[in-house]
Design a protein around this motif. Structure first.
Motif, mmCIF file in Angstrom:
data_model
loop_
_atom_site.group_PDB
_atom_site.id
_atom_site.type_symbol
_atom_site.label_atom_id
_atom_site.label_comp_id
_atom_site.label_asym_id
_atom_site.label_seq_id
_atom_site.Cartn_x
_atom_site.Cartn_y
_atom_site.Cartn_z
ATOM 1 N N ALA A 19 9.619 10.423 -11.766
ATOM 2 C CA ALA A 19 9.682 11.801 -11.853
ATOM 3 C C ALA A 19 8.702 12.069 -13.078
ATOM 4 O O ALA A 19 7.795 13.151 -12.639
ATOM 5 C CB ALA A 19 11.010 12.570 -12.271
ATOM 6 N N ALA A 20 8.628 11.397 -13.996
ATOM 7 C CA ALA A 20 7.552 11.789 -15.143
ATOM 8 C C ALA A 20 6.222 11.341 -14.837
ATOM 9 O O ALA A 20 5.289 12.112 -14.980
ATOM 10 C CB ALA A 20 8.061 10.930 -16.284
ATOM 11 N N ARG A 21 6.214 10.284 -14.049
ATOM 12 C CA ARG A 21 4.604 10.185 -13.492
ATOM 13 C C ARG A 21 4.399 11.119 -12.342
ATOM 14 O O ARG A 21 3.216 11.257 -12.618
ATOM 15 C CB ARG A 21 4.929 8.519 -12.670
ATOM 16 N N ASP A 22 4.970 11.657 -11.643
ATOM 17 C CA ASP A 22 4.924 12.654 -10.808
ATOM 18 C C ASP A 22 4.201 13.983 -11.510
ATOM 19 O O ASP A 22 3.161 14.622 -11.067
ATOM 20 C CB ASP A 22 5.731 13.096 -9.764
ATOM 21 N N ILE A 23 4.961 14.329 -12.643
ATOM 22 C CA ILE A 23 4.643 15.474 -13.242
ATOM 23 C C ILE A 23 3.309 15.294 -14.002
ATOM 24 O O ILE A 23 2.593 16.047 -13.981
ATOM 25 C CB ILE A 23 5.585 15.901 -14.459
ATOM 26 N N PHE A 24 3.217 14.085 -14.753
ATOM 27 C CA PHE A 24 2.195 13.824 -15.450
ATOM 28 C C PHE A 24 0.820 13.949 -14.617
ATOM 29 O O PHE A 24 -0.324 14.451 -14.651
ATOM 30 C CB PHE A 24 2.047 12.542 -16.103
ATOM 31 N N SER A 25 0.917 13.163 -13.430
ATOM 32 C CA SER A 25 -0.148 13.195 -12.337
ATOM 33 C C SER A 25 -0.584 14.521 -11.783
ATOM 34 O O SER A 25 -1.711 14.808 -11.641
ATOM 35 C CB SER A 25 0.224 12.286 -10.998
ATOM 36 N N ILE A 26 0.568 15.309 -11.497
ATOM 37 C CA ILE A 26 0.147 16.725 -11.331
ATOM 38 C C ILE A 26 -0.490 17.486 -12.318
ATOM 39 O O ILE A 26 -1.510 18.245 -12.267
ATOM 40 C CB ILE A 26 1.424 17.698 -10.942
ATOM 41 N N TYR A 27 -0.187 17.301 -13.553
ATOM 42 C CA TYR A 27 -0.745 17.953 -14.616
ATOM 43 C C TYR A 27 -2.434 17.330 -14.933
ATOM 44 O O TYR A 27 -3.256 18.237 -15.060
ATOM 45 C CB TYR A 27 -0.175 17.403 -16.225
ATOM 46 N N ALA A 28 -2.491 16.156 -14.846
ATOM 47 C CA ALA A 28 -3.867 15.579 -14.696
ATOM 48 C C ALA A 28 -4.740 16.198 -13.785
ATOM 49 O O ALA A 28 -5.970 16.475 -13.935
ATOM 50 C CB ALA A 28 -3.911 14.063 -14.474
ATOM 51 N N HIS A 29 -4.194 16.225 -12.332
ATOM 52 C CA HIS A 29 -4.973 16.878 -11.282
ATOM 53 C C HIS A 29 -5.367 18.500 -11.609
ATOM 54 O O HIS A 29 -6.554 18.651 -11.331
ATOM 55 C CB HIS A 29 -4.113 16.677 -9.997
ATOM 56 N N LEU A 30 -4.217 19.087 -12.106
ATOM 57 C CA LEU A 30 -4.890 20.399 -12.544
ATOM 58 C C LEU A 30 -5.583 20.567 -13.527
ATOM 59 O O LEU A 30 -6.446 21.523 -13.514
ATOM 60 C CB LEU A 30 -3.451 21.273 -12.969
ATOM 61 N N GLY A 31 -5.646 19.646 -14.614
ATOM 62 C CA GLY A 31 -6.548 19.793 -15.542
ATOM 63 C C GLY A 31 -7.963 19.404 -15.331
ATOM 64 O O GLY A 31 -8.751 20.293 -15.679
ATOM 65 N N GLY A 32 -8.070 18.828 -14.165
ATOM 66 C CA GLY A 32 -9.608 18.511 -13.771
ATOM 67 C C GLY A 32 -10.086 19.493 -12.683
ATOM 68 O O GLY A 32 -11.094 19.292 -12.255
ATOM 69 N N ALA A 33 -9.199 20.228 -12.021
ATOM 70 C CA ALA A 33 -9.352 21.051 -10.900
ATOM 71 C C ALA A 33 -10.011 22.592 -11.534
ATOM 72 O O ALA A 33 -9.486 22.930 -12.331
ATOM 73 C CB ALA A 33 -8.232 21.452 -10.093
ATOM 74 N N GLU A 34 -10.880 22.951 -10.758
ATOM 75 C CA GLU A 34 -11.620 24.294 -11.072
ATOM 76 C C GLU A 34 -10.772 25.308 -10.766
ATOM 77 O O GLU A 34 -10.291 25.248 -9.581
ATOM 78 C CB GLU A 34 -13.066 24.326 -10.291
ATOM 79 N N GLU A 35 -10.771 26.326 -11.490
ATOM 80 C CA GLU A 35 -9.748 27.395 -10.932
ATOM 81 C C GLU A 35 -10.653 28.421 -9.820
ATOM 82 O O GLU A 35 -11.765 28.490 -10.241
ATOM 83 C CB GLU A 35 -9.352 28.377 -12.114
ATOM 84 N N LYS A 36 -10.126 28.900 -9.002
ATOM 85 C CA LYS A 36 -10.829 29.624 -8.138
ATOM 86 C C LYS A 36 -11.264 31.006 -8.626
ATOM 87 O O LYS A 36 -10.387 31.405 -9.465
ATOM 88 C CB LYS A 36 -9.966 29.907 -6.824
ATOM 89 N N ALA A 37 -12.399 31.327 -8.445
ATOM 90 C CA ALA A 37 -12.962 32.486 -8.861
ATOM 91 C C ALA A 37 -12.277 33.686 -8.649
ATOM 92 O O ALA A 37 -11.915 33.700 -7.077
ATOM 93 C CB ALA A 37 -14.660 32.698 -8.580
ATOM 94 N N GLY A 38 -12.187 34.888 -9.416
ATOM 95 C CA GLY A 38 -11.460 35.775 -8.756
ATOM 96 C C GLY A 38 -10.073 35.683 -8.872
ATOM 97 O O GLY A 38 -9.393 36.676 -8.720
ATOM 98 N N ALA A 39 -9.440 35.045 -9.602
ATOM 99 C CA ALA A 39 -7.992 34.666 -9.777
ATOM 100 C C ALA A 39 -7.685 35.563 -10.583
ATOM 101 O O ALA A 39 -8.116 35.999 -11.581
ATOM 102 C CB ALA A 39 -7.690 33.188 -9.885
ATOM 103 N N ALA A 40 -6.028 36.315 -10.275
ATOM 104 C CA ALA A 40 -5.740 37.428 -11.126
ATOM 105 C C ALA A 40 -5.359 36.984 -12.437
ATOM 106 O O ALA A 40 -4.920 35.509 -12.502
ATOM 107 C CB ALA A 40 -4.733 37.906 -10.340
#
Length: 191
Positions: free
Chosen positions: A170-191
């Motif tokens: 579970a910790a690995r899963d949460i860390f991996s999701i965090y890492a993915h989100l940290g590297g992902a660009e947020e879509k333009a125009g997001a509220a």
């Protein structure tokens, strides 16, 4: 009969077996002390996508109340308030599939509690250059005392091999999701 782990062994295993994922999160969320409101807003929005569903999971878990000051540990309200101060809505939370049982609780809480320590450090870095930014989320509670009481809760528990393995996953899963989100660009125009 289920095997149980010796005092401190559980947290040593959690730390050792999630180190790579933890390091990936640190790299993905590297902070610049010269961030402007836009960069900080993006940082908080990325956190909101995972923190909100992870904390909702914790809050509805039947054993969450066993953690000292459980409800006071939740930071979603501060995160939403910080985003409002930055003229942003709360983004759509991710849909997380997290394991039931005490092992899942342990793994998710381990990451959330550790992020509070990291948040405190990030708040100090940012506040030096940008004191106008809101820090209710990052500077929430007494991170050191809360971490110590969380570790005491782990040490006081009797954890089976299966629960510890589930916590690590579970910790690995949460860390991996965090890492993915940290590297992902947020879509333009997001509220």
């Amino acid at each position: 009969m289920k095997a149980t782990h010796a005092r401190h062994d559980v947290r040593r295993r959690l730390r050792a077996q999630t180190r790579a994922e933890h390091d990936a999160v640190d790299a993905a969320f590297a902070v610049s002390p010269h961030w402007d409101d836009t960069a900080y807003r993006t940082f908080l929005r990325k956190h909101a996508r995972i923190v909100l569903p992870a904390e909702a999971y914790l809050a509805r878990h039947p054993d969450f109340a066993d953690i000292p000051n459980a409800s006071a540990r939740l930071r979603a309200e501060g995160l939403a308030a910080d985003l409002a101060d930055l003229r942003s809505g709360v983004p759509q939370p991710m849909r997380l599939q997290l394991p039931e049982g005490r092992g899942g609780l342990l793994g998710v809480a381990y990451v959330m509690e550790g992020s509070r320590l990291g948040g405190r450090l990030i708040a100090r870095q940012l506040a030096a250059a940008s004191p106008h930014l809101p820090f209710r989320f990052l500077d929430h509670g007494d991170a050191l005392a809360d971490w110590a009481s969380f570790l005491a809760w782990i040490d006081a528990g009797e954890w089976s091999d299966e629960e510890v393995d589930t916590a690590i996953d579970a910790a690995r899963d949460i860390f991996s999701i965090y890492a993915h989100l940290g590297g992902a660009e947020e879509k333009a125009g997001a509220a």
